[in-house]
Design a protein around this motif. Structure first.
Motif, PDB file in Angstrom:
ATOM      1  N   THR A   1       0.829  -1.209   0.000  1.00 20.37           N
ATOM      2  CA  THR A   1       0.000   0.000   0.000  1.00 20.37           C
ATOM      3  C   THR A   1       0.862   1.258   0.000  1.00 20.37           C
ATOM      4  OG1 THR A   1      -1.804  -1.144   1.135  1.00 20.37           O
ATOM      5  CG2 THR A   1      -1.768   1.267   1.269  1.00 20.37           C
ATOM      6  N   LEU A   2       1.891   1.275   0.846  1.00 20.72           N
ATOM      7  CA  LEU A   2       2.770   2.434   0.915  1.00 20.72           C
ATOM      8  C   LEU A   2       3.535   2.635  -0.388  1.00 20.72           C
ATOM      9  CD1 LEU A   2       4.258   2.024   4.520  1.00 20.72           C
ATOM     10  CD2 LEU A   2       2.558   3.701   3.755  1.00 20.72           C
ATOM     11  N   LEU A   3       4.070   1.554  -0.949  1.00 21.41           N
ATOM     12  CA  LEU A   3       4.851   1.669  -2.178  1.00 21.41           C
ATOM     13  C   LEU A   3       3.983   2.077  -3.358  1.00 21.41           C
ATOM     14  CD1 LEU A   3       7.146  -1.475  -1.772  1.00 21.41           C
ATOM     15  CD2 LEU A   3       7.824   0.915  -1.505  1.00 21.41           C
ATOM     16  N   GLU A   4       2.754   1.561  -3.401  1.00 23.21           N
ATOM     17  CA  GLU A   4       1.872   1.878  -4.519  1.00 23.21           C
ATOM     18  C   GLU A   4       1.486   3.361  -4.526  1.00 23.21           C
ATOM     19  OE1 GLU A   4      -2.380   0.332  -6.420  1.00 23.21           O
ATOM     20  OE2 GLU A   4      -1.458  -0.757  -4.747  1.00 23.21           O
ATOM     21  N   ALA A   5       1.477   3.976  -3.364  1.00 23.59           N
ATOM     22  CA  ALA A   5       1.083   5.386  -3.263  1.00 23.59           C
ATOM     23  C   ALA A   5       2.203   6.347  -3.635  1.00 23.59           C
ATOM     24  CB  ALA A   5       0.609   5.681  -1.839  1.00 23.59           C
TER      25      ALA A   5
ATOM     26  N   ALA B   1      12.386  -8.203 -12.061  1.00 22.86           N
ATOM     27  CA  ALA B   1      10.959  -8.267 -12.419  1.00 22.86           C
ATOM     28  C   ALA B   1      10.161  -7.227 -11.641  1.00 22.86           C
ATOM     29  CB  ALA B   1      10.415  -9.670 -12.148  1.00 22.86           C
ATOM     30  N   PHE B   2      10.450  -7.094 -10.344  1.00 23.54           N
ATOM     31  CA  PHE B   2       9.715  -6.100  -9.552  1.00 23.54           C
ATOM     32  C   PHE B   2      10.059  -4.687  -9.999  1.00 23.54           C
ATOM     33  CE2 PHE B   2       9.504  -3.140  -5.978  1.00 23.54           C
ATOM     34  CZ  PHE B   2       8.132  -3.190  -5.728  1.00 23.54           C
ATOM     35  N   ALA B   3      11.345  -4.406 -10.206  1.00 23.13           N
ATOM     36  CA  ALA B   3      11.757  -3.062 -10.615  1.00 23.13           C
ATOM     37  C   ALA B   3      11.109  -2.670 -11.941  1.00 23.13           C
ATOM     38  CB  ALA B   3      13.273  -2.988 -10.720  1.00 23.13           C
ATOM     39  N   GLU B   4      11.034  -3.610 -12.876  1.00 29.67           N
ATOM     40  CA  GLU B   4      10.427  -3.308 -14.173  1.00 29.67           C
ATOM     41  C   GLU B   4       8.926  -3.051 -14.033  1.00 29.67           C
ATOM     42  OE1 GLU B   4      13.527  -5.804 -17.030  1.00 29.67           O
ATOM     43  OE2 GLU B   4      11.586  -6.676 -16.506  1.00 29.67           O
TER      44      GLU B   4
ATOM     45  N   THR C   1       5.612  -8.141  -6.273  1.00 33.19           N
ATOM     46  CA  THR C   1       5.286  -8.073  -7.696  1.00 33.19           C
ATOM     47  C   THR C   1       3.841  -8.494  -7.940  1.00 33.19           C
ATOM     48  OG1 THR C   1       7.596  -8.535  -8.250  1.00 33.19           O
ATOM     49  CG2 THR C   1       5.969  -8.850 -10.002  1.00 33.19           C
ATOM     50  N   ALA C   2       3.392  -9.487  -7.177  1.00 32.96           N
ATOM     51  CA  ALA C   2       2.005  -9.952  -7.315  1.00 32.96           C
ATOM     52  C   ALA C   2       1.011  -8.950  -6.730  1.00 32.96           C
ATOM     53  CB  ALA C   2       1.844 -11.305  -6.635  1.00 32.96           C
ATOM     54  N   GLU C   3       1.455  -8.121  -5.780  1.00 34.34           N
ATOM     55  CA  GLU C   3       0.562  -7.198  -5.080  1.00 34.34           C
ATOM     56  C   GLU C   3       0.430  -5.855  -5.779  1.00 34.34           C
ATOM     57  OE1 GLU C   3      -1.162  -7.073  -2.002  1.00 34.34           O
ATOM     58  OE2 GLU C   3      -1.048  -9.247  -1.852  1.00 34.34           O
TER      59      GLU C   3
ATOM     60  N   ASP D   1       1.262  -2.611 -12.448  1.00 33.60           N
ATOM     61  CA  ASP D   1       2.226  -1.887 -13.287  1.00 33.60           C
ATOM     62  C   ASP D   1       2.170  -0.393 -12.970  1.00 33.60           C
ATOM     63  OD1 ASP D   1       2.808  -4.269 -14.421  1.00 33.60           O
ATOM     64  OD2 ASP D   1       1.972  -3.829 -16.402  1.00 33.60           O
ATOM     65  N   SER D   2       3.351   0.199 -12.900  1.00 32.11           N
ATOM     66  CA  SER D   2       3.431   1.614 -12.550  1.00 32.11           C
ATOM     67  C   SER D   2       4.241   2.356 -13.602  1.00 32.11           C
ATOM     68  CB  SER D   2       4.087   1.784 -11.179  1.00 32.11           C
ATOM     69  OG  SER D   2       3.427   1.018 -10.187  1.00 32.11           O
ATOM     70  N   ASP D   3       4.127   3.678 -13.569  1.00 29.17           N
ATOM     71  CA  ASP D   3       4.920   4.526 -14.465  1.00 29.17           C
ATOM     72  C   ASP D   3       5.494   5.672 -13.646  1.00 29.17           C
ATOM     73  OD1 ASP D   3       6.092   6.005 -16.423  1.00 29.17           O
ATOM     74  OD2 ASP D   3       4.237   6.523 -17.489  1.00 29.17           O
ATOM     75  N   HIS D   4       6.757   5.493 -13.230  1.00 29.84           N
ATOM     76  CA  HIS D   4       7.429   6.520 -12.434  1.00 29.84           C
ATOM     77  C   HIS D   4       8.534   7.220 -13.227  1.00 29.84           C
ATOM     78  CE1 HIS D   4       5.978   3.818  -8.987  1.00 29.84           C
ATOM     79  NE2 HIS D   4       5.304   4.953  -8.862  1.00 29.84           N
TER      80      HIS D   4
END
Length: 544
Positions: free
Chosen positions: A192-196, A219-222, A322-324, A327-330
Motif C-alpha cells: 500500500t505504501l509503495l503503490e502510493a 521483475a519487480f523493478a520493471e 510483484t504480485a501485489e 504496473d506503474s509509471d514513475h
C-alpha cells in the motif's frame, strides 16, 4: 576406514568438491583421504589468509560452499581474516580446523589456542567432542552454513581423531529450513505504501545475491518502474547495463544519487543492513516511507526506522510484492539516465587516453576487453571505489568484492577460488599494487595449480587513499605513504613464480593485453601504471 575419510565422504555427499588449504602434519589424514579421488580437489595455497579468501571467492560465484583445512593455532588464526570477511558477507564456508587433542589442551601444546578464540568470526564454532559424533557434526556444519542467513562454520576436530578408525553415529539428512516468507499483514501494508509513491527508489544489497533473488528484483523493478541503487555488496544483483540500474551507494556516492534518495517519497530496501559504508556514516537521508526487508531483525531500526519492516527472504518478498503491486509509471529511466550521466561527466574529465592513465580510464579499457560473462573480482583499497562506480558488473555471481570488512589482499585469492569453481570461464582479478603485495605469493599457487586467472594490477607505487587522507586531514606531506624509490616490478615478480606477465600503458595496449591474457590457458598478469596524482574517488565523485 579412517575418520578423516569419513569427513571427506560427508563433504562430497553434500556437494563440496573443493578444499582450499595448506597441509601440515595435523591435516595429513584429511589430505590422504582426498588423495587419488576424482570427486574432490585440494588446492594448496601459500598462506592461510589466502585459503579462506579462495573459498569465499568460490562460494560468492556459485552460491555453494567450499571447504578449508588448516593446522591449529597459527594456521587457524591466519584464516580468521577471511572467515570474518565471509561472516560479514553471509557467505557459506566449512572451515575445518585440526584441534589440539583434549588431553593436551591447557598444557601449552604446539599451536594450542582456546577454541572460543574464533567465536566472533564465524556463524557457528563447533568442536567435535567424541569421535562417534564426527559424521553428525559435519552434516550439522554444512546445514548451518547453508541455512539463511548463510555464513562460515568452523568445525574443530581433535588431531588424534582423524587417523583413527571406529564406529560413528548414523545421521539422517539434516534438513535446511525453508526460506522465511513475509507476513501477509506486513506485505499488504508495504504494498500500500509503495503503490502510493510518486518518486520511489529501490536499494538492493548483498542479501539479494544470497537469496538468488536477482530475477525477482529485476521483475519487480520493471513492473514498479523504479530506479535501483545497490549497495557496494549488492553490485551486480541487477546487471548494470539494465536501464533501471542507477548506480552504487558506496564511498563514491555522488551528490545526485544522495539527493535523489533524500527526495524520494518511498524506498524499498531489500537485502541490506544499511551499514556505515553504504550510508557514508549515516549521512544518507532516506524517506520516512521506508520498507526494509532483511533476514536479521537486528538490522531493523539500527540506522533507519522503517515504516514497515519485514524479516523475510528477499526472493519470496520481491515475488510477493510483484504480485501485489500493479504496473506503474514513475519515469524511472529518466532518473537512472540522469544519475548515470552525473557519474560519467565527472569520469570523462579524468579520461584523456594519455599515459599514465587514471584508474577510471584504465578500468574502461579493461571492461572493453572482457566478454560480458567474465567473472571479475575486485580487491579492497582506494581503487575499488573507482571500480564500484565506473566498472559495470553484469550479474549477481559475476562480480566479487569484500563487504564491510573491506580487507585488502582478496582480489587474487578470490579469483582463484572462482576459477576453481568455473574452470571454463574467464576470471579476472582487479587489484591495486598495495592489495596485491598482501597476497602476491598466491601467483605461485595459481601457476602450480593450473588456475588460469588474469590479474590486472593498477600500479601507482602508493597507498594512495591513505596518503590523500594524511595530506587532506592531517597536514602531512603529499604521497607520505608512497614508495617510488623502491618501486616493485610486478612483471618480474610474476615471471619468477611461473606467471607470464606484461606491461600496458595505453587503452589499446590494455585491451590487447587483457584479451590475450584471458584467451590463454594459463595464469597471466597485466601491469598498468596509473597516475599517482589522480584524485581519490571518495573525494572526487562525492564533491568533498
Amino acid at each position: 576406514m579412517t575418520l578423516g575419510s569419513i569427513v571427506i565422504d560427508h563433504l562430497v555427499e553434500n556437494g563440496i568438491d573443493t578444499v582450499f588449504g595448506i597441509p601440515g602434519k595435523q591435516t595429513l589424514p584429511l589430505n590422504e583421504a582426498i588423495d587419488g579421488r576424482d570427486d574432490i580437489r585440494f588446492v594448496m595455497a601459500r598462506h592461510e589468509t589466502a585459503v579462506s579468501h579462495q573459498a569465499w571467492g568460490y562460494a560468492e560465484t556459485t552460491g555453494e560452499p567450499a571447504a578449508t583445512v588448516v593446522v591449529p593455532g597459527p594456521g587457524d588464526m591466519n584464516a580468521m581474516n577471511g572467515l570474518k570477511n565471509a561472516l560479514n558477507d553471509n557467505t557459506p564456508l566449512i572451515h575445518i580446523a585440526v584441534e589440539t587433542d583434549p588431553e593436551v589442551r591447557g598444557r601449552d601444546g604446539i599451536h594450542e589456542t582456546p577454541p572460543e578464540t574464533y567465536d566472533t568470526v564465524v556463524k557457528a564454532n563447533r568442536v567435535v567432542k567424541n569421535p562417534e559424533g564426527l559424521a553428525a557434526e559435519v552434516e550439522r556444519a554444512v546445514a548451518t552454513a547453508t541455512t539463511a542467513p548463510k555464513g562460515p562454520v568452523r568445525l574443530g576436530i581433535p588431531k588424534s581423531f582423524l587417523p583413527a578408525s571406529g564406529p560413528v553415529a548414523n545421521i539422517a539428512d539434516v534438513a535446511t529450513p525453508d526460506p522465511v516468507s513475509p507476513s501477509v499483514e506486513a506485505l499488504s501494508e508495504a504494498a500500500t505504501l509503495l503503490e502510493a509513491a510518486d518518486a520511489p527508489v529501490i536499494i538492493a544489497g548483498g542479501g539479494v545475491r544470497s537469496a538468488d533473488a536477482s530475477d525477482e528484483l529485476v521483475a519487480f523493478a520493471e513492473q514498479y518502474d523504479a530506479p535501483v541503487l545497490t549497495s557496494y555488496k549488492g553490485k551486480g544483483v541487477i546487471p548494470e547495463t539494465h536501464p533501471l540500474s542507477a548506480g552504487v551507494l558506496c564511498g563514491g556516492t555522488t551528490p545526485e544519487m544522495a539527493e535523489y534518495v533524500a527526495g524520494s517519497d518511498a524506498a524499498l530496501a531489500v537485502g541490506t543492513d544499511f551499514d556505515e559504508l553504504v550510508t557514508r556514516g549515516r549521512s544518507l537521508d532516506v524517506p520516512e516511507t521506508l520498507v526494509h526487508v532483511t533476514l536479521d531483525p537486528d538490522d531493523l531500526g539500527t540506522n533507519y526506522d522503517p515504516a514497515v519492516g519485514l524479516v523475510a527472504d528477499a526472493r519470496l518478498t520481491l515475488a510477493a510484492l510483484t504480485a501485489e503491486i500493479p504496473d506503474s509509471d514513475h519515469r524511472a529511466e529518466t532518473v537512472t539516465d540522469r544519475l548515470r550521466d552525473a557519474v560519467q561527466r565527472r569520469v570523462d574529465e579524468l579520461v584523456d587516453g594519455e599515459p599514465p592513465l587514471t584508474s577510471p580510464g584504465a578500468l574502461q579499457a579493461v571492461r572493453d576487453a572482457l566478454p560480458e560473462n567474465t567473472i571479475v573480482t575486485a580487491d579492497a583499497g582506494g581503487f575499488r571505489i573507482w571500480t564500484l562506480a565506473t566498472f559495470p558488473a553484469m550479474g549477481p555471481r559475476s562480480y566479487v568484492n569484500p563487504g564491510s570488512w573491506a580487507t585488502m589482499g582478496t582480489g587474487l585469492p578470490s579469483a582463484m577460488g572462482a576459477q576453481a569453481a568455473h574452470p571454463d570461464k574467464d576470471v579476472v582479478a582487479l587489484t591495486g599494487d598495495g592489495g596485491l603485495m598482501m597476497c602476491i605469493h598466491e601467483l605461485h599457487t595459481a601457476a602450480s595449480e593450473g588456475l588460469p586467472v588474469t590479474v590486472v594490477v593498477f600500479r601507482n607505487d602508493d597507498y594512495a587513499i591513505i596518503s590523500e587522507g594524511a595530506e587532506r586531514h592531517h597536514g602531512m606531506a603529499p604521497n607520505s605513504y608512497a614508495w617510488p624509490e623502491q618501486a616493485v616490478e610486478f612483471t618480474a615478480l610474476a615471471e619468477s613464480m611461473g606467471v607470464s606477465a606484461t606491461h600496458a600503458e595505453t587503452p589499446a595496449e590494455i585491451r590487447d593485453a587483457v584479451a590475450a591474457a584471458t584467451d590463454a590457458d594459463e595464469p597471466r598478469l597485466v601491469e598498468v601504471r596509473t597516475d599517482p596524482t589522480e584524485p581519490q574517488a571518495s573525494s572526487y565523485l562525492t564533491g568533498e
